[in-house]
Motif scaffolding. Sequence first.
Motif, PDB file in Angstrom:
ATOM      1  N   UNK A  49      32.988 -11.898  33.044  1.00  0.00           N
ATOM      2  CA  UNK A  49      32.095 -11.914  31.881  1.00  0.00           C
ATOM      3  C   UNK A  49      32.404 -13.043  30.911  1.00  0.00           C
ATOM      4  N   UNK A  50      33.644 -13.529  30.919  1.00  0.00           N
ATOM      5  CA  UNK A  50      34.053 -14.493  29.903  1.00  0.00           C
ATOM      6  C   UNK A  50      34.460 -15.847  30.486  1.00  0.00           C
ATOM      7  N   UNK A  51      34.261 -16.037  31.775  1.00  0.00           N
ATOM      8  CA  UNK A  51      34.379 -17.375  32.326  1.00  0.00           C
ATOM      9  C   UNK A  51      33.276 -18.257  31.752  1.00  0.00           C
ATOM     10  N   UNK A  52      33.436 -19.551  31.866  1.00  0.00           N
ATOM     11  CA  UNK A  52      32.543 -20.487  31.175  1.00  0.00           C
ATOM     12  C   UNK A  52      31.067 -20.236  31.462  1.00  0.00           C
ATOM     13  N   UNK A  53      30.693 -20.195  32.720  1.00  0.00           N
ATOM     14  CA  UNK A  53      29.280 -20.057  33.055  1.00  0.00           C
ATOM     15  C   UNK A  53      28.750 -18.683  32.677  1.00  0.00           C
ATOM     16  N   UNK A  54      29.542 -17.643  32.961  1.00  0.00           N
ATOM     17  CA  UNK A  54      29.103 -16.288  32.623  1.00  0.00           C
ATOM     18  C   UNK A  54      28.956 -16.129  31.119  1.00  0.00           C
ATOM     19  N   UNK A  55      29.890 -16.681  30.372  1.00  0.00           N
ATOM     20  CA  UNK A  55      29.847 -16.541  28.920  1.00  0.00           C
ATOM     21  C   UNK A  55      28.656 -17.284  28.326  1.00  0.00           C
ATOM     22  N   UNK A  56      28.381 -18.473  28.815  1.00  0.00           N
ATOM     23  CA  UNK A  56      27.222 -19.213  28.313  1.00  0.00           C
ATOM     24  C   UNK A  56      25.935 -18.440  28.556  1.00  0.00           C
ATOM     25  N   UNK A  57      25.857 -17.748  29.689  1.00  0.00           N
ATOM     26  CA  UNK A  57      24.678 -16.929  29.965  1.00  0.00           C
ATOM     27  C   UNK A  57      24.631 -15.726  29.027  1.00  0.00           C
ATOM     28  N   UNK A  58      25.770 -15.095  28.812  1.00  0.00           N
ATOM     29  CA  UNK A  58      25.812 -13.933  27.920  1.00  0.00           C
ATOM     30  C   UNK A  58      25.412 -14.296  26.493  1.00  0.00           C
ATOM     31  N   UNK A  59      25.752 -15.499  26.063  1.00  0.00           N
ATOM     32  CA  UNK A  59      25.448 -15.899  24.684  1.00  0.00           C
ATOM     33  C   UNK A  59      23.951 -16.046  24.437  1.00  0.00           C
ATOM     34  N   UNK A  60      23.156 -16.018  25.494  1.00  0.00           N
ATOM     35  CA  UNK A  60      21.702 -16.015  25.348  1.00  0.00           C
ATOM     36  C   UNK A  60      21.159 -14.591  25.266  1.00  0.00           C
ATOM     37  N   UNK A  61      22.012 -13.609  25.510  1.00  0.00           N
ATOM     38  CA  UNK A  61      21.628 -12.193  25.478  1.00  0.00           C
ATOM     39  C   UNK A  61      21.974 -11.638  24.101  1.00  0.00           C
ATOM     40  N   UNK A  62      20.974 -11.436  23.261  1.00  0.00           N
ATOM     41  CA  UNK A  62      21.231 -11.053  21.875  1.00  0.00           C
ATOM     42  C   UNK A  62      21.911  -9.698  21.764  1.00  0.00           C
ATOM     43  N   UNK A  63      21.576  -8.758  22.632  1.00  0.00           N
ATOM     44  CA  UNK A  63      22.213  -7.442  22.580  1.00  0.00           C
ATOM     45  C   UNK A  63      23.692  -7.550  22.931  1.00  0.00           C
ATOM     46  N   UNK A  64      24.008  -8.311  23.980  1.00  0.00           N
ATOM     47  CA  UNK A  64      25.408  -8.507  24.367  1.00  0.00           C
ATOM     48  C   UNK A  64      26.165  -9.231  23.260  1.00  0.00           C
ATOM     49  N   UNK A  65      25.533 -10.243  22.700  1.00  0.00           N
ATOM     50  CA  UNK A  65      26.177 -11.025  21.654  1.00  0.00           C
ATOM     51  C   UNK A  65      26.459 -10.163  20.426  1.00  0.00           C
ATOM     52  N   UNK A  88      39.535 -16.410  14.362  1.00  0.00           N
ATOM     53  CA  UNK A  88      39.066 -17.495  15.214  1.00  0.00           C
ATOM     54  C   UNK A  88      37.605 -17.260  15.568  1.00  0.00           C
ATOM     55  N   UNK A  89      36.990 -18.309  16.051  1.00  0.00           N
ATOM     56  CA  UNK A  89      35.582 -18.259  16.392  1.00  0.00           C
ATOM     57  C   UNK A  89      35.314 -17.213  17.469  1.00  0.00           C
ATOM     58  N   UNK A  90      34.144 -16.605  17.400  1.00  0.00           N
ATOM     59  CA  UNK A  90      33.747 -15.620  18.400  1.00  0.00           C
ATOM     60  C   UNK A  90      33.857 -16.210  19.806  1.00  0.00           C
ATOM     61  N   UNK A  91      34.387 -15.403  20.721  1.00  0.00           N
ATOM     62  CA  UNK A  91      34.510 -15.766  22.137  1.00  0.00           C
ATOM     63  C   UNK A  91      35.457 -16.941  22.368  1.00  0.00           C
ATOM     64  N   UNK A  92      36.597 -16.898  21.680  1.00  0.00           N
ATOM     65  CA  UNK A  92      37.670 -17.857  21.940  1.00  0.00           C
ATOM     66  C   UNK A  92      38.561 -17.286  23.037  1.00  0.00           C
ATOM     67  N   UNK A  93      38.570 -17.908  24.197  1.00  0.00           N
ATOM     68  CA  UNK A  93      39.319 -17.386  25.336  1.00  0.00           C
ATOM     69  C   UNK A  93      40.246 -18.459  25.903  1.00  0.00           C
ATOM     70  N   UNK A  94      41.383 -18.000  26.432  1.00  0.00           N
ATOM     71  CA  UNK A  94      42.382 -18.874  27.031  1.00  0.00           C
ATOM     72  C   UNK A  94      42.733 -18.354  28.418  1.00  0.00           C
ATOM     73  N   UNK A  95      43.263 -19.243  29.242  1.00  0.00           N
ATOM     74  CA  UNK A  95      43.616 -18.854  30.602  1.00  0.00           C
ATOM     75  C   UNK A  95      44.690 -17.775  30.640  1.00  0.00           C
TER      76      UNK A  95
END
Length: 277
Positions: A49-65, A88-95
């Motif tokens: 859910x929080x990998x780069x591509x998945x997260x970018x897609x989720x950020x277009x989903x207003x309910x999820x966001x 920190x900014x929303x959805x700040x993730x590290x490896x």
Amino acid sequence: MTGLRYVYAVCRPFGTPLQAELTGVAGAPAGLLHHHGLVAVVSTVPEADFGEEALKAHLEDLDWLAATARAHQGVVDALTTVTTPLPLRLATVFRDDSAVRVMIEAREEHFRALLDRLDGRVEWGVKVYAEEAAAEPAGAAPAAGAKPASGRDYLRQRRARGQAKEETWQRAERFAHALHARLSAHAEDVRLHAPQNSALSQASGLNVLNAAYLVPRAHSEEFVELVDRTKDEEPGFRVELTGPWAAYSFTGDTGGSGDTGEIQDGQGAADVGEGVS
């Protein structure tokens, strides 16, 4: 399932334990990662859910966001009751934890300076709205279904409505300016934000003041009482107070290069200071 480290905030070590059942983003419990005398407040989130591509897609989903933002805010709010956090900014993730530690080391001096400045202080938000009744005075518009008797009457009505709106706007500016000056005298620092768009905020009335005030926690009760006394001073205006918040508006940023939606490997950090008010 592969997990990533989601970081909510950075703060100094504190003795009071967090709420026993405090959960954050994706329902994961929040934990503390100590490093160099600072603490990163973290949880583990699924890379699916929080990998780069998945997260970018989720950020277009207003309910999820919205759900993610509420969970993020819940952790920061809990921290605010026991310490001074730097959100920190929303959805700040590290490896992994190592990448979080590298981020702390890279921003250590900046974090410490901000924590010194903001220690024991909270943010209060104040908004002023010109109510609908004030924005369009009853006597300025013709009755429903009424038609002007002539072109001259039509122009006269338009001028009257325009003049009424201008007078209302000037009165709103005077009220907002006077209130801001009064509140600023009881705050250590202030930030004026752009007025909110009513179509987006769904708040009634015209937003004429959207400000944040940095107030010592010990003086917060006095500040709240001051705002409460102003609420009925001027008919036609609504004063809204929110807080106490972590000092989102006064943290600036860490100067990091990472953007929301990118997993950080330790060389970039997300901005500090973006939050809800």
